[in-house]
Scaffold this motif. Structure first.
Motif, PDB file in Angstrom:
ATOM      1  N   ILE A 216      17.942  41.700  32.496  1.00  0.00           N
ATOM      2  CA  ILE A 216      17.395  43.046  32.533  1.00  0.00           C
ATOM      3  C   ILE A 216      16.064  43.059  31.780  1.00  0.00           C
ATOM      4  CG2 ILE A 216      19.704  44.072  32.597  1.00  0.00           C
ATOM      5  CD1 ILE A 216      19.307  44.868  29.675  1.00  0.00           C
ATOM      6  N   ALA A 217      15.289  44.100  31.980  1.00  0.00           N
ATOM      7  CA  ALA A 217      14.000  44.196  31.297  1.00  0.00           C
ATOM      8  C   ALA A 217      14.207  44.219  29.788  1.00  0.00           C
ATOM      9  CB  ALA A 217      13.270  45.460  31.753  1.00  0.00           C
ATOM     10  N   ASN A 218      13.366  43.471  29.071  1.00  0.00           N
ATOM     11  CA  ASN A 218      13.366  43.409  27.605  1.00  0.00           C
ATOM     12  C   ASN A 218      14.597  42.724  27.025  1.00  0.00           C
ATOM     13  OD1 ASN A 218      10.915  44.902  27.537  1.00  0.00           O
ATOM     14  ND2 ASN A 218      12.076  46.812  27.699  1.00  0.00           N
ATOM     15  N   ALA A 219      15.365  42.003  27.825  1.00  0.00           N
ATOM     16  CA  ALA A 219      16.502  41.254  27.288  1.00  0.00           C
ATOM     17  C   ALA A 219      15.998  40.108  26.413  1.00  0.00           C
ATOM     18  CB  ALA A 219      17.362  40.704  28.420  1.00  0.00           C
ATOM     19  N   ARG A 273      22.512  46.059  41.602  1.00  0.00           N
ATOM     20  CA  ARG A 273      22.494  44.607  41.383  1.00  0.00           C
ATOM     21  C   ARG A 273      22.926  44.298  39.963  1.00  0.00           C
ATOM     22  NH1 ARG A 273      18.889  40.883  39.263  1.00  0.00           N
ATOM     23  NH2 ARG A 273      18.887  38.824  40.273  1.00  0.00           N
ATOM     24  N   TRP A 274      23.751  43.263  39.812  1.00  0.00           N
ATOM     25  CA  TRP A 274      24.194  42.871  38.480  1.00  0.00           C
ATOM     26  C   TRP A 274      23.078  42.108  37.760  1.00  0.00           C
ATOM     27  CZ3 TRP A 274      28.217  45.149  36.571  1.00  0.00           C
ATOM     28  CH2 TRP A 274      29.280  45.505  37.388  1.00  0.00           C
ATOM     29  N   GLU A 275      22.846  42.500  36.492  1.00  0.00           N
ATOM     30  CA  GLU A 275      21.866  41.815  35.660  1.00  0.00           C
ATOM     31  C   GLU A 275      22.468  41.528  34.296  1.00  0.00           C
ATOM     32  OE1 GLU A 275      18.177  43.920  35.558  1.00  0.00           O
ATOM     33  OE2 GLU A 275      17.749  43.572  37.685  1.00  0.00           O
ATOM     34  N   VAL A 276      21.900  40.550  33.596  1.00  0.00           N
ATOM     35  CA  VAL A 276      22.422  40.081  32.310  1.00  0.00           C
ATOM     36  C   VAL A 276      21.542  40.609  31.190  1.00  0.00           C
ATOM     37  CG1 VAL A 276      22.823  38.013  30.897  1.00  0.00           C
ATOM     38  CG2 VAL A 276      23.423  37.999  33.348  1.00  0.00           C
ATOM     39  N   SER A 277      22.173  41.120  30.125  1.00  0.00           N
ATOM     40  CA  SER A 277      21.425  41.611  28.967  1.00  0.00           C
ATOM     41  C   SER A 277      21.585  40.723  27.743  1.00  0.00           C
ATOM     42  CB  SER A 277      21.857  43.051  28.619  1.00  0.00           C
ATOM     43  OG  SER A 277      23.237  43.095  28.312  1.00  0.00           O
ATOM     44  N   ALA A 278      22.623  39.913  27.687  1.00  0.00           N
ATOM     45  CA  ALA A 278      22.814  39.000  26.545  1.00  0.00           C
ATOM     46  C   ALA A 278      23.822  37.933  26.924  1.00  0.00           C
ATOM     47  CB  ALA A 278      23.280  39.751  25.300  1.00  0.00           C
ATOM     48  N   ILE A 279      23.659  36.756  26.322  1.00  0.00           N
ATOM     49  CA  ILE A 279      24.587  35.648  26.536  1.00  0.00           C
ATOM     50  C   ILE A 279      25.087  35.170  25.172  1.00  0.00           C
ATOM     51  CG2 ILE A 279      24.898  33.314  27.450  1.00  0.00           C
ATOM     52  CD1 ILE A 279      22.817  33.913  29.540  1.00  0.00           C
ATOM     53  N   GLN A 280      26.307  35.487  24.856  1.00  0.00           N
ATOM     54  CA  GLN A 280      27.044  35.011  23.684  1.00  0.00           C
ATOM     55  C   GLN A 280      26.510  35.540  22.348  1.00  0.00           C
ATOM     56  OE1 GLN A 280      29.873  33.681  23.906  1.00  0.00           O
ATOM     57  NE2 GLN A 280      30.332  33.029  21.822  1.00  0.00           N
TER      58      GLN A 280
END
Length: 285
Positions: A216-219, A273-280
């Motif tokens: 996502i934007a600014n992630a 649409r699925w988007e990612v904001s953080a991973i772990q």
């Protein structure tokens, strides 16, 4: 020649006390203001206002004192490091911690032969006591193996850290076999599975440009230090908050060391649409 103009004049009787009151009113008002100022000054002199201090509702045992942890670790390292060929070094290393209240070398006497080195230390437990805090320090040594040492620490009225007693050897904090969450539901959305798999593959391989397409934007995402190759996605479940998913994957590194890893991935639906904001992890916190 015009006729003379006659002005009518009326005379009203006003009580003398009203005239006197009107003349004295400004003076009385000044007296009242001065009296109020004097009373306020006396009040502030006798009971001055104090700033309101917000008390933490967190139990004292749950508060983290990084300086206290470091102090306990430094003591444990000095306490368990010794060399029979240089006994004075052990005494000098411990002297700054002890003062006149405790026995020399904190009551320890290293053996007459051999040596011991501390490889690493780690505070694994902290509890509040009446006199301060009791830290349990895991100490990995090269000769005695893994030891657990409790170190009692307090703070002086001036805030300085100090030992408040002798150390003690103890057992490890209680632990048991792993407990996995079995109540989490499987993700069945094919689009979400695709985005999760692709973003993890790019994340593990340190492909930041490709990963950005699914963010996502600014992630803010911090890539791993060493690249890995994603072999397979073993499972993908919703977390307890339904705003993230937990992916269990298999991966290997450039030396072919293989790992089973679990990542919690924050996700959001943006424009269908699925988007990612953080991973772990969140690198900003």
């Amino acid at each position: 020649m015009s006729a003379p103009i006659h002005t009518a004049v009326s005379v009203r009787a006003t009580p003398l006390w009203r005239l006197r009151l009107a003349g004295a009113f400004p003076r009385y008002l000044l007296y009242a203001l001065a009296t109020a100022g004097l009373l306020a000054s006396v009040r502030f002199a006798i009971a001055p206002p104090r700033p309101r201090i917000e008390r933490s509702t967190t139990p004292s045992a749950a508060l983290v004192d990084r300086a206290g942890e470091g102090f306990a670790s430094l003591f444990a390292r000095a306490y368990l490091t010794w060399d029979s060929t240089d006994p004075e070094a052990h005494r000098l290393a411990l002297a700054p911690f002890l003062g006149p209240s405790l026995e020399p070398e904190a009551g320890s006497q290293p053996p007459e032969s051999g040596e011991q080195r501390v490889i690493w230390t780690q505070v694994v437990q902290a509890s509040a006591t009446r006199s301060g805090r009791l830290y349990t320090v895991a100490v990995q040594t090269d000769t005695s193996g893994l030891l657990y040492l409790t170190v009692p620490v307090t703070r002086t009225p001036y805030g300085a850290l100090a030992l408040v007693g002798y150390p003690a050897f103890v057992g490890a904090p209680a632990f048991t076999s792993a407990v996995l969450a079995t109540h989490l539901s499987e993700v069945e959305d094919p689009a979400l599975i695709t985005v999760t798999t692709r973003s993890l593959r790019n994340y593990l391989s340190r492909s930041g440009t490709e990963l950005a397409a699914d963010l996502i934007a600014n992630a803010q995402v911090s890539l791993p230090g060493a690249p890995l190759v994603l072999d397979s996605l073993q499972s993908l479940r919703w977390s307890s908050f339904d705003r993230s998913v937990i992916a269990v994957v298999q991966a290997h590194d450039e030396r072919n060391a293989r790992y089973t890893l679990a990542y919690e991935i924050d996700i959001a639906s943006v424009g269908g649409r699925w988007e990612v904001s953080a991973i772990q992890t969140n690198p900003d916190s």
